[in-house]
Design a protein around this motif. Sequence first.
Motif, PDB file in Angstrom:
ATOM      1  N   SER A 126      41.651  -3.165  71.450  1.00  0.00           N
ATOM      2  CA  SER A 126      43.090  -3.578  70.908  1.00  0.00           C
ATOM      3  C   SER A 126      42.923  -4.375  69.641  1.00  0.00           C
ATOM      4  O   SER A 126      42.045  -4.605  69.142  1.00  0.00           O
ATOM      5  CB  SER A 126      43.321  -4.412  72.085  1.00  0.00           C
ATOM      6  N   ARG A 127      43.925  -4.498  68.604  1.00  0.00           N
ATOM      7  CA  ARG A 127      43.617  -5.543  67.268  1.00  0.00           C
ATOM      8  C   ARG A 127      43.472  -6.730  67.666  1.00  0.00           C
ATOM      9  O   ARG A 127      42.418  -7.161  67.111  1.00  0.00           O
ATOM     10  CB  ARG A 127      45.273  -4.988  67.001  1.00  0.00           C
ATOM     11  N   ALA A 128      44.071  -7.307  69.119  1.00  0.00           N
ATOM     12  CA  ALA A 128      43.246  -8.463  69.154  1.00  0.00           C
ATOM     13  C   ALA A 128      41.714  -8.489  69.731  1.00  0.00           C
ATOM     14  O   ALA A 128      40.846  -9.640  68.936  1.00  0.00           O
ATOM     15  CB  ALA A 128      43.973  -9.206  70.360  1.00  0.00           C
ATOM     16  N   CYS A 129      41.149  -7.455  69.753  1.00  0.00           N
ATOM     17  CA  CYS A 129      40.220  -7.589  70.468  1.00  0.00           C
ATOM     18  C   CYS A 129      39.075  -7.273  68.841  1.00  0.00           C
ATOM     19  O   CYS A 129      37.873  -8.134  68.559  1.00  0.00           O
ATOM     20  CB  CYS A 129      39.341  -6.147  71.428  1.00  0.00           C
ATOM     21  N   CYS A 130      40.012  -6.213  68.228  1.00  0.00           N
ATOM     22  CA  CYS A 130      39.178  -5.848  67.442  1.00  0.00           C
ATOM     23  C   CYS A 130      39.002  -7.439  65.992  1.00  0.00           C
ATOM     24  O   CYS A 130      37.783  -8.103  65.613  1.00  0.00           O
ATOM     25  CB  CYS A 130      39.775  -5.442  65.851  1.00  0.00           C
ATOM     26  N   ASP A 131      39.945  -7.903  65.806  1.00  0.00           N
ATOM     27  CA  ASP A 131      40.286  -9.294  64.987  1.00  0.00           C
ATOM     28  C   ASP A 131      38.988 -10.689  65.371  1.00  0.00           C
ATOM     29  O   ASP A 131      38.393 -11.107  65.548  1.00  0.00           O
ATOM     30  CB  ASP A 131      41.735  -9.605  65.213  1.00  0.00           C
ATOM     31  N   GLY A 132      38.882 -10.744  67.149  1.00  0.00           N
ATOM     32  CA  GLY A 132      37.773 -11.899  67.777  1.00  0.00           C
ATOM     33  C   GLY A 132      36.695 -11.230  66.954  1.00  0.00           C
ATOM     34  O   GLY A 132      35.887 -12.122  67.130  1.00  0.00           O
ATOM     35  N   PHE A 133      36.754  -9.853  67.083  1.00  0.00           N
ATOM     36  CA  PHE A 133      34.945  -9.075  67.201  1.00  0.00           C
ATOM     37  C   PHE A 133      34.588  -9.585  65.631  1.00  0.00           C
ATOM     38  O   PHE A 133      33.466 -10.200  65.177  1.00  0.00           O
ATOM     39  CB  PHE A 133      34.756  -7.704  67.693  1.00  0.00           C
ATOM     40  N   SER A 134      34.913  -9.804  65.132  1.00  0.00           N
ATOM     41  CA  SER A 134      35.453  -9.279  63.649  1.00  0.00           C
ATOM     42  C   SER A 134      35.307 -11.101  62.898  1.00  0.00           C
ATOM     43  O   SER A 134      34.496 -11.181  62.284  1.00  0.00           O
ATOM     44  CB  SER A 134      36.480  -8.828  62.390  1.00  0.00           C
ATOM     45  N   ALA A 135      36.248 -11.877  63.539  1.00  0.00           N
ATOM     46  CA  ALA A 135      36.358 -13.354  63.431  1.00  0.00           C
ATOM     47  C   ALA A 135      35.177 -14.009  63.604  1.00  0.00           C
ATOM     48  O   ALA A 135      34.381 -15.062  63.251  1.00  0.00           O
ATOM     49  CB  ALA A 135      37.405 -14.174  64.253  1.00  0.00           C
ATOM     50  N   ILE A 136      34.406 -13.306  64.623  1.00  0.00           N
ATOM     51  CA  ILE A 136      32.694 -14.220  64.876  1.00  0.00           C
ATOM     52  C   ILE A 136      31.738 -14.129  63.815  1.00  0.00           C
ATOM     53  O   ILE A 136      31.319 -15.381  63.301  1.00  0.00           O
ATOM     54  CB  ILE A 136      31.722 -13.565  65.988  1.00  0.00           C
ATOM     55  N   GLY A 137      31.983 -13.238  63.714  1.00  0.00           N
ATOM     56  CA  GLY A 137      30.856 -12.875  61.396  1.00  0.00           C
ATOM     57  C   GLY A 137      31.514 -13.387  60.989  1.00  0.00           C
ATOM     58  O   GLY A 137      30.977 -14.876  59.314  1.00  0.00           O
ATOM     59  N   MET A 138      32.807 -13.698  60.340  1.00  0.00           N
ATOM     60  CA  MET A 138      33.472 -14.497  59.340  1.00  0.00           C
ATOM     61  C   MET A 138      33.573 -16.096  59.738  1.00  0.00           C
ATOM     62  O   MET A 138      33.145 -16.191  58.473  1.00  0.00           O
ATOM     63  CB  MET A 138      35.063 -13.748  59.144  1.00  0.00           C
ATOM     64  N   ASP A 139      33.716 -15.971  60.749  1.00  0.00           N
ATOM     65  CA  ASP A 139      33.761 -17.723  61.000  1.00  0.00           C
ATOM     66  C   ASP A 139      32.447 -18.411  61.103  1.00  0.00           C
ATOM     67  O   ASP A 139      31.891 -19.430  61.273  1.00  0.00           O
ATOM     68  CB  ASP A 139      34.538 -18.370  62.251  1.00  0.00           C
ATOM     69  N   GLY A 140      31.390 -17.681  60.583  1.00  0.00           N
ATOM     70  CA  GLY A 140      30.085 -18.187  59.988  1.00  0.00           C
ATOM     71  C   GLY A 140      28.891 -18.314  61.624  1.00  0.00           C
ATOM     72  O   GLY A 140      28.041 -19.325  61.992  1.00  0.00           O
ATOM     73  N   GLU A 141      29.322 -17.555  62.497  1.00  0.00           N
ATOM     74  CA  GLU A 141      28.496 -17.635  63.766  1.00  0.00           C
ATOM     75  C   GLU A 141      28.052 -16.196  63.886  1.00  0.00           C
ATOM     76  O   GLU A 141      28.039 -15.740  65.650  1.00  0.00           O
ATOM     77  CB  GLU A 141      29.759 -18.216  64.719  1.00  0.00           C
ATOM     78  N   ALA A 142      27.354 -15.154  63.277  1.00  0.00           N
ATOM     79  CA  ALA A 142      27.073 -14.153  63.516  1.00  0.00           C
ATOM     80  C   ALA A 142      26.052 -14.589  64.329  1.00  0.00           C
ATOM     81  O   ALA A 142      25.502 -12.787  65.431  1.00  0.00           O
ATOM     82  CB  ALA A 142      26.774 -13.292  61.745  1.00  0.00           C
ATOM     83  N   ILE A 143      25.114 -15.242  64.245  1.00  0.00           N
ATOM     84  CA  ILE A 143      24.336 -15.362  65.361  1.00  0.00           C
ATOM     85  C   ILE A 143      24.624 -15.339  66.574  1.00  0.00           C
ATOM     86  O   ILE A 143      23.340 -14.451  67.230  1.00  0.00           O
ATOM     87  CB  ILE A 143      23.230 -17.118  65.175  1.00  0.00           C
ATOM     88  N   CYS A 144      25.907 -15.129  66.774  1.00  0.00           N
ATOM     89  CA  CYS A 144      26.068 -14.866  68.521  1.00  0.00           C
ATOM     90  C   CYS A 144      26.435 -13.673  68.995  1.00  0.00           C
ATOM     91  O   CYS A 144      26.617 -13.788  70.004  1.00  0.00           O
ATOM     92  CB  CYS A 144      27.106 -15.951  68.628  1.00  0.00           C
TER      93      CYS A 144
END
Length: 161
Positions: free
Chosen positions: A85-103
Amino acid sequence: MAPSKMNLLVATLLVAFAAVATPPAAAFSFPAILPCLDPFLPRIPLFPCVEPKPLDLGPKECRTPLLKMMPCAVFLTNSSVTAPSRACCDGFSAIGMDGEAICYCRLVNGDIQQLLPVPMNFTRMFSLTDACGINYFGLDALPEHCARDGSPPMTASPPAP
């Protein structure tokens, strides 16, 4: 006609008086480029310093960032769902955009399964970048990086008493 010594003296006194009478706010100062030293040491006049910013070492735990991906649970666990879903992709992308990509390491090593109701399909998880149209990284490159650099724990350890 050369100025007399008296005119030169008056001009010198006027310049000196103007320099002394200038308020400090209007005085020249260098830009703040040097780090401030110890707070107990005196500051150098005309040389302001920059207060150091605390280092942002990333998230302390990965459970909170990975919760952004909960809209992906249906796609990652149910093979009859054909696209995220779009919400899935937004959440997936947000992890990297919020400086939490190590997760993303916790995603790749399977720790996200602690948050899912049934086992995750790893093939689908590795296809998320393509399925969501994210072309700035690939999850398949993470296992080597995660093994080398480590990542925060899934949940933060309780504070020591």
